[in-house]
Motif scaffolding. Structure first.
Motif, PDB file in Angstrom:
ATOM      1  N   ALA A 214      34.119  75.362  19.488  1.00 35.68           N
ATOM      2  CA  ALA A 214      32.853  75.861  19.978  1.00 35.68           C
ATOM      3  C   ALA A 214      32.226  76.847  19.056  1.00 35.68           C
ATOM      4  O   ALA A 214      32.972  77.165  17.992  1.00 35.68           O
ATOM      5  N   GLY A 215      31.166  77.355  19.425  1.00 38.22           N
ATOM      6  CA  GLY A 215      30.459  78.419  18.638  1.00 38.22           C
ATOM      7  C   GLY A 215      29.356  77.841  18.330  1.00 38.22           C
ATOM      8  O   GLY A 215      28.937  76.662  17.653  1.00 38.22           O
ATOM      9  N   ALA A 216      28.070  78.614  18.593  1.00 41.56           N
ATOM     10  CA  ALA A 216      26.787  77.980  18.398  1.00 41.56           C
ATOM     11  C   ALA A 216      26.585  77.678  16.924  1.00 41.56           C
ATOM     12  O   ALA A 216      26.013  76.523  16.657  1.00 41.56           O
TER      13      ALA A 216
ATOM     14  N   MET B 203      37.582  80.642  24.381  1.00 39.94           N
ATOM     15  CA  MET B 203      36.393  80.553  25.482  1.00 39.94           C
ATOM     16  C   MET B 203      36.957  79.603  26.610  1.00 39.94           C
ATOM     17  O   MET B 203      37.460  78.473  26.108  1.00 39.94           O
TER      18      MET B 203
ATOM     19  N   TYR C 158      35.046  84.500  28.553  1.00 39.40           N
ATOM     20  CA  TYR C 158      35.512  84.776  26.856  1.00 39.40           C
ATOM     21  C   TYR C 158      36.908  85.482  26.722  1.00 39.40           C
ATOM     22  O   TYR C 158      36.822  86.573  27.449  1.00 39.40           O
TER      23      TYR C 158
ATOM     24  N   ARG D 154      37.523  87.089  23.452  1.00 42.86           N
ATOM     25  CA  ARG D 154      37.267  87.468  22.139  1.00 42.86           C
ATOM     26  C   ARG D 154      37.151  88.802  21.378  1.00 42.86           C
ATOM     27  O   ARG D 154      36.876  88.835  20.269  1.00 42.86           O
TER      28      ARG D 154
ATOM     29  N   ARG E 151      23.848  86.330  25.055  1.00 43.95           N
ATOM     30  CA  ARG E 151      25.115  86.228  25.689  1.00 43.95           C
ATOM     31  C   ARG E 151      25.336  87.415  26.654  1.00 43.95           C
ATOM     32  O   ARG E 151      25.556  88.463  26.162  1.00 43.95           O
TER      33      ARG E 151
ATOM     34  N   ASP F 120      21.595  74.430  20.474  1.00 47.70           N
ATOM     35  CA  ASP F 120      21.989  74.478  19.150  1.00 47.70           C
ATOM     36  C   ASP F 120      21.807  72.725  18.599  1.00 47.70           C
ATOM     37  O   ASP F 120      21.321  73.173  17.247  1.00 47.70           O
TER      38      ASP F 120
ATOM     39  N   ASP G  62      29.931  70.517  23.446  1.00 47.66           N
ATOM     40  CA  ASP G  62      29.210  71.179  22.767  1.00 47.66           C
ATOM     41  C   ASP G  62      28.225  70.155  21.778  1.00 47.66           C
ATOM     42  O   ASP G  62      26.977  70.371  21.447  1.00 47.66           O
TER      43      ASP G  62
HETATM   44  O1  KDG Z   1      25.822  77.416  22.408  1.00 46.36           O
HETATM   45  C1  KDG Z   1      26.974  76.973  22.988  1.00 46.36           C
HETATM   46  C2  KDG Z   1      27.835  78.207  22.641  1.00 46.36           C
HETATM   47  O2  KDG Z   1      27.496  79.189  23.731  1.00 46.36           O
HETATM   48  C3  KDG Z   1      29.235  77.938  22.683  1.00 46.36           C
HETATM   49  O3  KDG Z   1      29.643  77.157  21.912  1.00 46.36           O
HETATM   50  C4  KDG Z   1      30.057  79.182  22.546  1.00 46.36           C
HETATM   51  O4  KDG Z   1      28.856  80.177  20.926  1.00 46.36           O
HETATM   52  C5  KDG Z   1      29.372  80.387  21.686  1.00 46.36           C
HETATM   53  C6  KDG Z   1      29.071  81.503  22.441  1.00 46.36           C
HETATM   54  O5  KDG Z   1      29.597  82.574  22.030  1.00 46.36           O
HETATM   55  O6  KDG Z   1      28.886  81.699  23.552  1.00 46.36           O
END
Ligand code: KDG
Length: 311
Positions: free
Chosen positions: A31-33, A88, A102, A104, A166, A256, A292
């Motif tokens: 994951a991760g935008a 996550m 999270y 993180r 976020r 995204d 995602d």
């Molecule tokens: O847009 C999806 C993201 O929210 C997810 O992949 C996790 O990057 C992320 C985050 O920090 O929430």
């Protein structure tokens, strides 16, 4: 050179089919935008790279393996032997409500610094994509984000800021204080309706925020409206795009995908209507499938949803 460079924190996402408090099996996903955007573009054949810090352990290895498997360049990734992978947990709390937790703080990705990004920025790319998540991670990540945006905009790259607020990372006031100046480096700003106020004056309405951004040199402001599509503002006015009528099963990653589609259209030289069409098309693929980015189309699949009729 590259079509697109993006950077940020990639997370290992552990998904539960039901409420986390009930336990049960978890599945592991990338994951991760920013990684989602990179994969969206790579699937369409654009030359794409992701930069950031990943842990030296197996979880960092997993992140790199997934990115490589999707054709995303990882030449300028830094391995961090000291810090853990960012995690996550994602629970499907009800059919309509997905919640994120999270782990993180202090992660490898959050220790991102200017030095980590220098080689990737020196290599150059037509588009630099960044999100409002990265500057929320740490002081050094905030400075790295500002430096990268400034460096890329000076070198003539198209800088795209995807606001991605976020609320579990920082307050709206803290976000606005950082994201409003950051937007000044961008040519394209993407925000949902409720995020738009984070790149403008507190409490300012949509027309006021958009006018101020266009005055500061932003060329396109994209306001995402979920199932209602999107609005695109330029100096020539506003254009609307409807969402495609798909059955939504998982909305995480839709924003995204929308951004990836818009940037893909830009790289292909499409006009604004064509860029928006590609954006809502990728958004539709993202919400119609689980994960995602797993459901995002390859280029030969782009027209799969063209014949859908509303209702
Ligand atoms: O847009 C999806 C993201 O929210 C997810 O992949 C996790 O990057 C992320 C985050 O920090 O929430």
């Amino acid at each position: 050179g590259l079509d697109l460079l993006t950077f940020g924190e990639a997370l290992v996402s552990l998904r539960a089919a039901g409420p986390l408090a009930a336990g049960g099996a978890l599945t592991m996903h990338l994951a991760g935008a920013e990684a989602n955007v990179a994969i969206g573009l790579a699937r369409l054949g654009h030359r794409t790279a992701w930069a950031g810090r990943v842990s030296e352990d197996e979880l960092g290895g997993y992140v790199l393996r997934e990115l490589r498997a999707e054709g995303v360049g990882v030449d300028h990734v830094t391995r961090d032997p000291e810090r853990p992978a960012g995690l996550m947990f994602l629970e499907r709390r009800t059919a309509d409500l997905t919640r994120v937790r999270y782990h993180r703080a202090g992660s490898a990705g959050s220790a991102l610094s200017v030095e980590d990004l220098r080689p990737a920025l020196a290599a150059g790319a037509h588009v630099l994509h960044l999100t409002g998540i990265t500057p929320a991670l740490s002081d050094s990540a905030r400075e790295a984000t500002r430096w990268a945006a400034e460096t890329a905009s000076r070198s003539g790259a198209l800088v795209c800021l995807d606001v991605n607020h976020r609320a579990r990372l920082w307050t709206r006031d803290a976000a606005r204080a950082v994201l409003t100046p950051l937007a000044g480096y961008a040519s394209v700003v993407v925000a949902s309706e409720d995020e738009l106020e984070l790149v403008g004056e507190p409490g300012a309405d949509e027309p006021a925020v958009v006018a101020a951004l266009l005055d500061r040199g932003v060329e396109t402001v994209l306001v995402t409206l979920g199932a209602d599509g999107a609005r695109a503002y330029t100096r020539d006015g506003v254009r609307e795009a409807a969402a495609l009528p798909v059955t939504a099963v998982d909305t995480v990653g839709a924003g995204d995908a929308f951004t990836a589609g818009y940037l893909s259209g830009h790289l292909d030289g499409l006009d604004l209507a064509g860029r928006l069409r590609r954006a809502v098309t990728l958004g539709a693929f993202a919400v119609a499938g689980h994960g995602d980015w797993e459901a995002l189309p390859r280029r030969d699949e782009l027209s799969l949803l063209d014949d859908l009729q509303p209702g």
